[in-house]
Design a protein around this motif. Structure first.
Motif, PDB file in Angstrom:
ATOM      1  N   GLY A  67       0.836  -1.193   0.000  1.00 29.01           N
ATOM      2  CA  GLY A  67       0.000   0.000   0.000  1.00 29.01           C
ATOM      3  C   GLY A  67       0.868   1.239   0.000  1.00 29.01           C
ATOM      4  N   LEU A  68       0.258   2.387  -0.256  1.00 30.52           N
ATOM      5  CA  LEU A  68       0.948   3.670  -0.233  1.00 30.52           C
ATOM      6  C   LEU A  68       0.230   4.620   0.703  1.00 30.52           C
ATOM      7  CD1 LEU A  68       1.565   4.217  -4.070  1.00 30.52           C
ATOM      8  CD2 LEU A  68       3.170   3.315  -2.384  1.00 30.52           C
ATOM      9  N   GLU A  69       0.970   5.562   1.258  1.00 29.48           N
ATOM     10  CA  GLU A  69       0.394   6.593   2.126  1.00 29.48           C
ATOM     11  C   GLU A  69       0.293   7.946   1.438  1.00 29.48           C
ATOM     12  OE1 GLU A  69       2.880   6.736   5.589  1.00 29.48           O
ATOM     13  OE2 GLU A  69       1.917   4.998   6.494  1.00 29.48           O
ATOM     14  N   ALA A  70       1.300   8.273   0.598  1.00 28.46           N
ATOM     15  CA  ALA A  70       1.328   9.585  -0.052  1.00 28.46           C
ATOM     16  C   ALA A  70       2.310   9.548  -1.202  1.00 28.46           C
ATOM     17  CB  ALA A  70       1.728  10.676   0.940  1.00 28.46           C
ATOM     18  N   ALA A  71       2.205  10.549  -2.082  1.00 28.07           N
ATOM     19  CA  ALA A  71       3.111  10.670  -3.219  1.00 28.07           C
ATOM     20  C   ALA A  71       3.367  12.145  -3.482  1.00 28.07           C
ATOM     21  CB  ALA A  71       2.509  10.012  -4.452  1.00 28.07           C
ATOM     22  N   ALA A  72       4.489  12.402  -4.141  1.00 30.29           N
ATOM     23  CA  ALA A  72       4.811  13.775  -4.537  1.00 30.29           C
ATOM     24  C   ALA A  72       5.451  13.742  -5.915  1.00 30.29           C
ATOM     25  CB  ALA A  72       5.758  14.423  -3.544  1.00 30.29           C
ATOM     26  N   ILE A  73       5.166  14.755  -6.692  1.00 26.53           N
ATOM     27  CA  ILE A  73       5.828  14.932  -7.980  1.00 26.53           C
ATOM     28  C   ILE A  73       6.267  16.383  -8.069  1.00 26.53           C
ATOM     29  CG2 ILE A  73       3.644  15.324  -9.197  1.00 26.53           C
ATOM     30  CD1 ILE A  73       5.029  13.864 -11.622  1.00 26.53           C
ATOM     31  N   VAL A  74       7.497  16.568  -8.512  1.00 28.15           N
ATOM     32  CA  VAL A  74       8.046  17.906  -8.726  1.00 28.15           C
ATOM     33  C   VAL A  74       8.240  18.051 -10.223  1.00 28.15           C
ATOM     34  CG1 VAL A  74      10.011  19.427  -8.311  1.00 28.15           C
ATOM     35  CG2 VAL A  74       9.175  17.948  -6.484  1.00 28.15           C
ATOM     36  N   THR A  75       7.776  19.157 -10.769  1.00 22.79           N
ATOM     37  CA  THR A  75       7.815  19.333 -12.213  1.00 22.79           C
ATOM     38  C   THR A  75       8.150  20.769 -12.592  1.00 22.79           C
ATOM     39  OG1 THR A  75       6.565  19.071 -14.275  1.00 22.79           O
ATOM     40  CG2 THR A  75       5.308  19.696 -12.296  1.00 22.79           C
ATOM     41  N   THR A  76       8.760  20.917 -13.755  1.00 19.46           N
ATOM     42  CA  THR A  76       9.067  22.247 -14.276  1.00 19.46           C
ATOM     43  C   THR A  76       7.890  22.818 -15.050  1.00 19.46           C
ATOM     44  OG1 THR A  76       9.993  21.290 -16.301  1.00 19.46           O
ATOM     45  CG2 THR A  76      11.534  21.728 -14.486  1.00 19.46           C
ATOM     46  N   LYS A  77       6.884  21.998 -15.302  1.00 20.03           N
ATOM     47  CA  LYS A  77       5.739  22.428 -16.104  1.00 20.03           C
ATOM     48  C   LYS A  77       4.630  22.993 -15.219  1.00 20.03           C
ATOM     49  CE  LYS A  77       6.799  18.948 -19.504  1.00 20.03           C
ATOM     50  NZ  LYS A  77       6.373  17.741 -20.168  1.00 20.03           N
ATOM     51  N   ASP A  78       4.112  24.143 -15.622  1.00 18.34           N
ATOM     52  CA  ASP A  78       3.025  24.766 -14.866  1.00 18.34           C
ATOM     53  C   ASP A  78       1.718  23.994 -14.979  1.00 18.34           C
ATOM     54  OD1 ASP A  78       4.657  26.828 -14.000  1.00 18.34           O
ATOM     55  OD2 ASP A  78       4.112  28.133 -15.673  1.00 18.34           O
ATOM     56  N   ASP A  79       1.536  23.310 -16.098  1.00 17.99           N
ATOM     57  CA  ASP A  79       0.282  22.607 -16.347  1.00 17.99           C
ATOM     58  C   ASP A  79       0.532  21.104 -16.490  1.00 17.99           C
ATOM     59  OD1 ASP A  79       1.693  22.785 -18.697  1.00 17.99           O
ATOM     60  OD2 ASP A  79      -0.065  23.136 -19.945  1.00 17.99           O
ATOM     61  N   ALA A  80       1.281  20.557 -15.565  1.00 16.95           N
ATOM     62  CA  ALA A  80       1.659  19.148 -15.629  1.00 16.95           C
ATOM     63  C   ALA A  80       0.436  18.244 -15.634  1.00 16.95           C
ATOM     64  CB  ALA A  80       2.564  18.795 -14.455  1.00 16.95           C
ATOM     65  N   GLN A  81       0.438  17.315 -16.550  1.00 19.57           N
ATOM     66  CA  GLN A  81      -0.600  16.292 -16.597  1.00 19.57           C
ATOM     67  C   GLN A  81      -0.074  15.086 -15.831  1.00 19.57           C
ATOM     68  OE1 GLN A  81      -3.642  16.792 -18.104  1.00 19.57           O
ATOM     69  NE2 GLN A  81      -2.901  18.884 -18.292  1.00 19.57           N
TER      70      GLN A  81
END
Length: 112
Positions: A67-81
């Motif tokens: 199972g997972l508790e949380a996730a994070a994504i860091v992106t250079t895109k303002d409108d990340a899909q």
């Protein structure tokens, strides 16, 4: 901007580090149900492409996470899909996914 607890802030830090390590456009990290963290940058080979978030989830599953508790994504895109399919499959509904800019500021919180 969202205030994160220490464990969620760690996910953003790990995602930033993964992104910076190879100069990628994004990086991601997940925390499994046992509190272990996994971080990844995207892989782009001629034979396959894997986004950072999917790869971090795959690493967790490969290590035995159930199972997972949380996730994070860091992106250079303002409108990340951001595709949450793998996070949802392993973590279930209602899981927070923090989307941050390269400075580590959370700009959006998605939910599976």
């Amino acid at each position: 901007m969202t205030d994160l607890d220490a464990q969620d802030a760690k996910l953003v830090t790990l995602a930033r580090a993964s992104m910076a390590r190879i100069g990628a456009s994004h990086g991601a990290a997940v925390r499994d149900a046992d509190g272990r963290s996994y971080a990844a940058a995207p892989v782009a080979l001629t034979c396959m492409r894997i986004g950072a978030l999917d790869l971090a989830v795959a690493q967790a599953v490969s290590a035995g996470a159930t199972g997972l508790e949380a996730a994070a994504i860091v992106t250079t895109k303002d409108d990340a899909q951001v595709s949450l399919a793998s996070v949802r499959e392993v973590g279930g509904p209602g899981l927070p996914v923090y989307v941050a800019n390269p400075q580590g500021e959370v700009i959006q919180v998605l939910t599976t």
